[in-house]
Every structure is written in C-alpha cells, then in structure tokens.
Design a protein around this motif. Structure first.
Motif, short mmCIF file in Angstrom:
data_model
loop_
_atom_site.label_atom_id
_atom_site.label_comp_id
_atom_site.label_asym_id
_atom_site.label_seq_id
_atom_site.Cartn_x
_atom_site.Cartn_y
_atom_site.Cartn_z
N LYS A 1 0.75 -1.95 -9.10
CA LYS A 1 0.97 -2.92 -8.02
C LYS A 1 0.78 -2.27 -6.65
CE LYS A 1 4.54 -5.89 -6.00
NZ LYS A 1 5.95 -6.37 -6.13
N GLY B 1 -1.23 0.04 -5.94
CA GLY B 1 -2.61 0.48 -5.74
C GLY B 1 -2.94 1.84 -6.29
N TYR B 2 -2.02 2.44 -7.04
CA TYR B 2 -2.30 3.73 -7.66
C TYR B 2 -2.85 3.51 -9.07
CZ TYR B 2 0.82 5.53 -4.00
OH TYR B 2 1.40 5.84 -2.81
#
Length: 333
Positions: free
Chosen positions: A261, A263-264
């Motif tokens: 969530k 962005g990793y």
C-alpha cells in the motif's frame, strides 16, 4: 524399504508368529534352540522389539486420551493432527477431550477418560501450564505426558516450543543480511508467546551491539484497522525499516498488504529496490497475489508429537521422572 514385522521374523526363523511373540515377551516354554533361532532372525532382518509399546498395548486398551485446554488455536489444531498420526503409527487411537486447566476441571476430565479405559494421557496446553496440576495427573495412576506451546512453572518433564530461540534465530538471520532496522509485529501485549519472541528479538540486537532504537515492537489487538495504521505509521516515520518479523500468518498478511500500500515491494532486495522483507514465525502458504518469497520458522510439531508419544510409552517402565525438552523450529529461507 518396508518395515520389518513380527511376521517376517517368524518366516525367517521358520516358526509361528505366536512363538516369536512368546520369545519376545519371555513367556511360555520355548526351547533354547528355538529362542536362539528367533533372535538370529531378528538380528539378520534388523527387527527391533519395542518393549514400551508392547507394554502399553497390553494395558486396558489401545486408546490414548488427548486432553486440550482449547482446540481453536493454530498450535492445538496442528499438534492434534500430528499426535493422531504418531499414535496411529504405534497402533493406538486417540480419544480427544477439552477442558479448562484447573484442578477441578482436569480431575473431571481425567476421571471421564479413565471410565473409557484409556491406556495413557497426553495433556496439551495452547499456552502455558501450571506445575500445580501434576498431582492431579499423578493421582490418575496412568502414564501421562504434558505438552505446551509456552513454558510453564514447576514442570521438569514438559515438552514445549522454544519461541525465544526461534526469535533469536530469525532476528540474527535478518541482521546478518544487513536488515538493521526491523519491526516485530502482530502479537498482543499480554501474549506470553509474543513476549518470549520479543525477548529473543531484543537479545539479538543486544548481542550485536546495535542500538535498541533500531528494533521496533508493534503490539496487535482485535482491531485489524488499528493494527494496519500503527504499522504503516512506523514504516512512514522510519524509511530505514527494511524487514518485518510477523507473529502469525495473519500478521504477515497485514504486513505485506501495508508494505504494498505504501508503494514498496515485498522481497529481499532492500538496498537497490527499497523492498521490505516480510518474515514470519509460522509457515505461510501465501501472503498475497504475487507475493510468495519469504522466510519463516517451521515449528517442529511432528518432532514434538513423536517425542511425546515416545515419552508416554517409556513412562510405563521408567519410575523416575523423564526429562522435558524445548523444541526449536527450523529456519526456512
């Protein structure tokens, strides 16, 4: 190779199965020549006579009572399956009962099992067990063995999971890979198993001389939204966090979802791609779509069940207390 049986020994010695049985149990009037022939056949075939198992089978029945304090926990469900399989290998069947781990409740459960003529009892605690219950088990005058997910007081013969050592192993593994800033996540504040894991987690940092501020512990509760929010807040506030040690498969799922969530990526390559390494203290089949690469601790439940049944059999011939054992899991990378 098929397991050698008493039938194979009888054929090799050219005697009946009943004669082999009498020789093994040292009963009846068997000539020395026949006895020697049976023992020679056993040696040539590699047959080993399980005296303890034979003694237990000669008792009132081939039924073993399995007493659980609760069966809804993941540990209890899995260890139950392992115990049933192990008992079946030894020629026994299981009679399962549940009840609170209090003296009165245990006395009632044990007496009910005795009316069913069980040959022995294995008591399994999903958490810890109090050594004060030993007199209740001893009063039953049946062989017994106690297992627990977490260590108890006053029970030297307890078979238990070593969550502290498992946590040391997993944390050292991550530190050796360069994951200096990590999060231990997903256990409740008063969960003794999570407490053991937290102690092992912090000890790994202490022994490496790494500042405690690099070790983050986030406790869970029944509010899944709150768990996610606390974890995501920690990941946002400290971008150097590169690995998660998750208390359960459910926590691992929340951890992976939170990482994605924000962005990793979820993986091991945190230096080049800013991935977060999600690990778990239990086996996880799948985290989420496209996320299957993780390390975890494989709990030694099969080994624990085997040891518990073996200890139960030995109690018939061993008057002195048998030693307990703490079992560590295996790191699956």
């Amino acid at each position: 190779m098929a397991k050698v049986s008493i039938v194979d020994v009888a054929k090799a010695a050219e005697v009946s199965v009943s004669t082999v049985s009498l020789v093994l149990r040292k009963k009846g009037h068997i000539s020395q020549a026949t006895t020697d022939r049976v023992h020679q056949a056993m040696a040539e075939l590699g047959y080993v006579y399980n005296q303890s198992a034979a003694n237990l089978r000669s008792q009132k029945s081939n039924v073993i009572g399995l007493l659980f304090d609760r069966l809804e926990s993941d540990f209890s469900i899995k260890i139950l399956k392992c115990l049933i399989r192990e008992l079946e290998k030894q020629g026994f069947i299981a009679m399962v009962k549940t009840g609170a781990l209090t003296a009165d409740a245990l006395t009632l459960a044990v007496n009910e099992l005795k009316t069913q003529h069980v040959a022995g009892i294995i008591l399994v605690a999903a958490g810890s067990v109090d050594g004060g219950l030993t007199p209740v088990l001893s009063a039953a005058e049946l062989p017994y063995q106690v297992m627990a997910n977490q260590g108890g007081l006053g029970m030297s013969d307890l078979i238990v999971c070593d969550h502290y050592s498992d946590s040391l192993t997993l944390t050292r593994f991550l530190l050796d890979l360069g994951h200096v800033s990590t999060v231990l996540f997903g256990g409740e504040l008063h969960d003794p198993v999570f407490g053991e894991r937290a102690n092992g987690y912090l000890e790994a940092y202490r022994e490496r001389g790494i500042p405690a501020r690099k070790a983050h512990i986030i406790y869970a509760d029944t509010d899944l939204t709150g768990q996610r929010q606390r974890l995501e807040a920690a990941l946002r506030s400290d971008n150097s966090i590169s690995a998660l040690l998750c208390h359960s498969p459910a926590a691992a799922m929340i951890g992976a979802q939170s990482v994605l969530k924000l962005g990793y990526g979820v993986g091991k390559d945190f230096i080049l791609s800013q991935q977060k390494y999600v690990t778990c203290f239990q086996e996880v089949d799948r985290l989420s779509d496209g996320v299957m690469d993780l390390s975890y601790i494989l709990l030694p439940l099969e080994e624990m069940a085997h040891h518990a049944v073996r200890q139960l059999l030995q109690r018939l011939d061993t008057p002195e207390p048998l030693p307990g054992r703490a079992f560590s899991g295996a790191l699956i990378r």
